[in-house]
Design an enzyme around this catalytic site. Sequence first.
Site, PDB file in Angstrom:
ATOM      1  N   THR A  37       5.247 -52.562   5.192  1.00  0.00           N
ATOM      2  CA  THR A  37       4.062 -52.310   6.138  1.00  0.00           C
ATOM      3  C   THR A  37       2.902 -52.669   5.215  1.00  0.00           C
ATOM      4  O   THR A  37       1.705 -53.051   6.038  1.00  0.00           O
ATOM      5  CB  THR A  37       4.694 -50.726   6.486  1.00  0.00           C
ATOM      6  OG1 THR A  37       5.357 -51.248   7.216  1.00  0.00           O
ATOM      7  CG2 THR A  37       3.613 -50.655   7.773  1.00  0.00           C
TER       8      THR A  37
ATOM      9  N   SER B 100       4.469 -56.641  14.613  1.00  0.00           N
ATOM     10  CA  SER B 100       4.589 -55.971  14.053  1.00  0.00           C
ATOM     11  C   SER B 100       5.270 -56.550  12.394  1.00  0.00           C
ATOM     12  O   SER B 100       5.137 -57.228  12.178  1.00  0.00           O
ATOM     13  CB  SER B 100       5.932 -54.478  14.058  1.00  0.00           C
ATOM     14  OG  SER B 100       7.010 -55.818  13.439  1.00  0.00           O
ATOM     15  N   THR B 101       4.945 -55.539  11.571  1.00  0.00           N
ATOM     16  CA  THR B 101       5.491 -56.105  10.349  1.00  0.00           C
ATOM     17  C   THR B 101       7.255 -56.644  10.286  1.00  0.00           C
ATOM     18  O   THR B 101       7.012 -58.104   9.280  1.00  0.00           O
ATOM     19  CB  THR B 101       5.881 -54.537   8.747  1.00  0.00           C
ATOM     20  OG1 THR B 101       4.619 -53.720   9.199  1.00  0.00           O
ATOM     21  CG2 THR B 101       5.361 -55.623   7.850  1.00  0.00           C
TER      22      THR B 101
ATOM     23  N   THR C 178      32.717 -83.663 -26.195  1.00  0.00           N
ATOM     24  CA  THR C 178      33.533 -82.671 -25.304  1.00  0.00           C
ATOM     25  C   THR C 178      34.046 -81.491 -25.989  1.00  0.00           C
ATOM     26  O   THR C 178      34.566 -81.539 -27.013  1.00  0.00           O
ATOM     27  CB  THR C 178      34.804 -83.063 -24.542  1.00  0.00           C
ATOM     28  OG1 THR C 178      35.493 -83.574 -25.790  1.00  0.00           O
ATOM     29  CG2 THR C 178      33.626 -84.154 -23.841  1.00  0.00           C
TER      30      THR C 178
ATOM     31  N   SER D 137       8.483 -69.324 -38.687  1.00  0.00           N
ATOM     32  CA  SER D 137       9.158 -68.119 -38.992  1.00  0.00           C
ATOM     33  C   SER D 137       6.736 -68.431 -40.381  1.00  0.00           C
ATOM     34  O   SER D 137       6.636 -68.969 -40.812  1.00  0.00           O
ATOM     35  CB  SER D 137      10.315 -68.875 -40.298  1.00  0.00           C
ATOM     36  OG  SER D 137      10.228 -67.993 -41.093  1.00  0.00           O
ATOM     37  N   SER D 138       7.424 -66.625 -39.966  1.00  0.00           N
ATOM     38  CA  SER D 138       6.862 -66.125 -40.861  1.00  0.00           C
ATOM     39  C   SER D 138       7.412 -66.008 -42.447  1.00  0.00           C
ATOM     40  O   SER D 138       6.493 -65.338 -43.201  1.00  0.00           O
ATOM     41  CB  SER D 138       6.121 -64.760 -40.629  1.00  0.00           C
ATOM     42  OG  SER D 138       7.439 -63.693 -40.570  1.00  0.00           O
TER      43      SER D 138
END
Length: 468
Positions: free
Chosen positions: A102, A141-142, A188, A319-320
């Site tokens: 609504t 209506s909604t 597989t 990577s840091s």
Amino acid sequence: MARRRIEHDSLGEREVPHHAYYGVQTVRALENFPLSRIQLSMFPSLITAFAQVKQAAAITNGELGGLDPARRDAIVKACEEVASGEHSDHFVVDMLQGGAGTSTNMNVNEVITNRGLELLGHERGDYEHLHPIDDTNRSQSTNDAYPTALKLAIMTAADEATTGLEHLQAALVERSQAFAHVIKMGRTELQDAVPMTLGQEFAAYAVMVGEGVRALRHSVDDLHSVALGATAIGTGITSPPGYAARVTEILAELSDRPLTLAHDLVEATQDSGDFVSVSAAMKRAAVQVSKIANDLRLLSSGPRAGLAEIRLPAMQPGSSIMPGKVNPVIPEVVNVVCYQLIGFDVAVTMAAEASQLELNHTEPLMALDVLHGLHILGRACRVLADRCVAGIEADEDRCRRYVERSTGVVTALNPVIGYERSAMVAKEALATGRPVTELVVEHGWLTAEQVSDLLRPERLVNPLTVED
């Protein structure tokens, strides 16, 4: 202080910013639902769809005598502006809300009405001359306007998602052709199986994505049945005779979609199965795309201590702390998006199941998750295609070495030397580290020429097309 105007509804008065096209009920929604901070304005396809619904209603009400020409024309003109993207910053309600949508419906009604008032030469909020409920929401209506607009918006979002999926499919097809000559081991359960080409592997991915496109398109077909004119619960109360059929016909023209009126409007008002179908198709595509992303990460693992059969484009340092490390960030983020979509599908499923009696109050959740999900699915596919798949390279030498060292090639000899001998020589090759081909010749089961013929690359990867 910013200028404000006073508006009222059945609960009383509220101040509304003077500049706002929205009105009192939108203000209440902002107070009641400060939740996700994801506003209606973030979904222009839903705003456009709502504007088309309101425009179709105004035209139909004008034809049936419910609106005079001046009010009809003001609403139609305002709807055209909204549908074209104007006034988008006035659609401010949170996508998550109570009331079955609504607040969204009233946000749309108020914006269109106040813009219509300006077109008529009146002030915003002067609803005596054009009213958001009596005029803009007339015969609606909604409960019928919201799901109808949502269906149209999902169609648009699905078009965008399928375009993204098709873009990814085309990239995979291009790589499959580029890798058609690259012999590698198929696997597989992560164990050596039989040889194939890298091109076959990527071609399978392309078909997989194509199946996702097909399923998504099929699910959208059911959205063409709408319940506009059902009003509150499907009985059509407050709408004039002939309204439902005519407004559906006009909306189909405005939206350029093959819309039809639902056969049973009472059922259509409470059943959210169509949204579940689209969500399920979205999830299916997400699962397939995520599987591809998983494989790309696995096939590129290494670069020295993994499979490393393919090389992904380097997008950023990984990577840091570890110098030189580059992570497969594009497949990773695609995984993240796909997991989010799977979660959305669970939420949509539960929301649809929550429908009670003649209405499902959870449609705003379905709107947020399906629309947002389709948007990020299409974008993720484009990112995967452009920033990963298109730049993938094959390590042809490594792929071939894996084939030559693998015991999996013994499967090709199985029809000639038998399963028992094949199993025995495979175990012997693993124990000694010697090639299968040497052992078969050493045991006198085949000549070197026979082994060479049986293990021709074209016979290994596509034996049904090779003549003896």
